[in-house]
Design a protein around this motif. Structure first.
Motif, PDB file in Angstrom:
ATOM      1  N   ALA A  19       1.198  -1.228   0.119  1.00  0.00           N
ATOM      2  CA  ALA A  19      -0.140  -0.697  -0.313  1.00  0.00           C
ATOM      3  C   ALA A  19       1.243   0.615   0.509  1.00  0.00           C
ATOM      4  O   ALA A  19       1.908   1.245   0.903  1.00  0.00           O
ATOM      5  CB  ALA A  19      -1.246  -0.208   1.223  1.00  0.00           C
ATOM      6  N   VAL A  20       0.333   2.085  -0.598  1.00  0.00           N
ATOM      7  CA  VAL A  20       1.139   3.684  -1.542  1.00  0.00           C
ATOM      8  C   VAL A  20       0.296   4.276  -0.528  1.00  0.00           C
ATOM      9  O   VAL A  20      -0.428   4.825  -1.340  1.00  0.00           O
ATOM     10  CB  VAL A  20       2.283   3.594  -1.900  1.00  0.00           C
ATOM     11  N   THR A  21       0.518   5.469  -0.304  1.00  0.00           N
ATOM     12  CA  THR A  21       0.019   6.616   0.078  1.00  0.00           C
ATOM     13  C   THR A  21       0.424   7.613  -0.262  1.00  0.00           C
ATOM     14  O   THR A  21       2.706   8.087   0.135  1.00  0.00           O
ATOM     15  CB  THR A  21       0.032   6.255   1.658  1.00  0.00           C
ATOM     16  N   VAL A  22       0.679   8.625  -0.914  1.00  0.00           N
ATOM     17  CA  VAL A  22       1.030  10.485  -1.533  1.00  0.00           C
ATOM     18  C   VAL A  22       0.475  11.259  -1.263  1.00  0.00           C
ATOM     19  O   VAL A  22      -0.602  11.840  -1.352  1.00  0.00           O
ATOM     20  CB  VAL A  22       1.100   9.924  -3.010  1.00  0.00           C
ATOM     21  N   THR A  23       1.034  11.650   0.086  1.00  0.00           N
ATOM     22  CA  THR A  23      -0.332  13.041   0.466  1.00  0.00           C
ATOM     23  C   THR A  23       0.517  14.604  -0.207  1.00  0.00           C
ATOM     24  O   THR A  23       1.521  14.520  -0.460  1.00  0.00           O
ATOM     25  CB  THR A  23       0.161  12.963   2.097  1.00  0.00           C
ATOM     26  N   ILE A  24      -1.141  15.091  -1.162  1.00  0.00           N
ATOM     27  CA  ILE A  24      -0.322  15.926  -1.753  1.00  0.00           C
ATOM     28  C   ILE A  24      -1.524  16.336  -1.198  1.00  0.00           C
ATOM     29  O   ILE A  24      -2.537  16.993  -0.787  1.00  0.00           O
ATOM     30  CB  ILE A  24      -0.894  15.561  -3.423  1.00  0.00           C
ATOM     31  N   ARG A  25      -0.751  18.689  -2.224  1.00  0.00           N
ATOM     32  CA  ARG A  25      -1.655  19.738  -1.699  1.00  0.00           C
ATOM     33  C   ARG A  25      -2.726  19.695  -3.436  1.00  0.00           C
ATOM     34  O   ARG A  25      -2.151  19.588  -4.387  1.00  0.00           O
ATOM     35  CB  ARG A  25      -0.922  21.009  -1.508  1.00  0.00           C
ATOM     36  N   ALA A  26      -3.741  19.410  -3.161  1.00  0.00           N
ATOM     37  CA  ALA A  26      -4.798  18.992  -3.759  1.00  0.00           C
ATOM     38  C   ALA A  26      -5.268  20.229  -4.329  1.00  0.00           C
ATOM     39  O   ALA A  26      -5.082  21.354  -3.129  1.00  0.00           O
ATOM     40  CB  ALA A  26      -5.482  18.507  -3.285  1.00  0.00           C
ATOM     41  N   GLU A  27      -5.429  20.861  -6.213  1.00  0.00           N
ATOM     42  CA  GLU A  27      -5.716  22.521  -6.097  1.00  0.00           C
ATOM     43  C   GLU A  27      -6.921  22.499  -6.806  1.00  0.00           C
ATOM     44  O   GLU A  27      -7.930  23.626  -6.418  1.00  0.00           O
ATOM     45  CB  GLU A  27      -4.804  22.275  -6.962  1.00  0.00           C
TER      46      GLU A  27
END
Length: 90
Positions: free
Chosen positions: A60-68
């Motif tokens: 399981a890979v989690t990528v936390t982004i700043r969603a625009e």
């Protein structure tokens, strides 16, 4: 759920975790990062975590982004689900 309803649930920009699951293969996390970077080229340090399943068969890979925007999130999920290596994206 239609886009108008979903758009009201999030206020952009916001921090948003994207999770992808696949078989535990070399560089699966790199593949997920590559896909997400198409839409978020400036991922922050520490944005990616990977965790193997209890039995070690899956990752399981989690990528936390700043969603625009919702459109950005939709595009990321479309690319993730098109990838044959990704079994599920949340």
């Amino acid at each position: 759920m239609n886009t108008e309803i979903r758009a009201t649930l999030l206020q952009f920009p916001c921090e948003f975790p994207i999770k992808a699951f696949g078989h535990n293969r070399p560089n699966f996390d790199g593949l997920i990062v590559e896909i997400v970077r198409r839409h978020v080229p400036n991922l922050s340090e520490g944005a990616v975590t990977a965790r193997p399943s209890h039995g070690g068969k899956y990752t399981a890979v989690t990528v936390t982004i700043r969603a625009e925007s919702q459109a950005q999130l939709d595009a990321i999920y479309q690319d993730l689900t098109r990838c044959n290596e990704v079994l599920m994206a949340l």
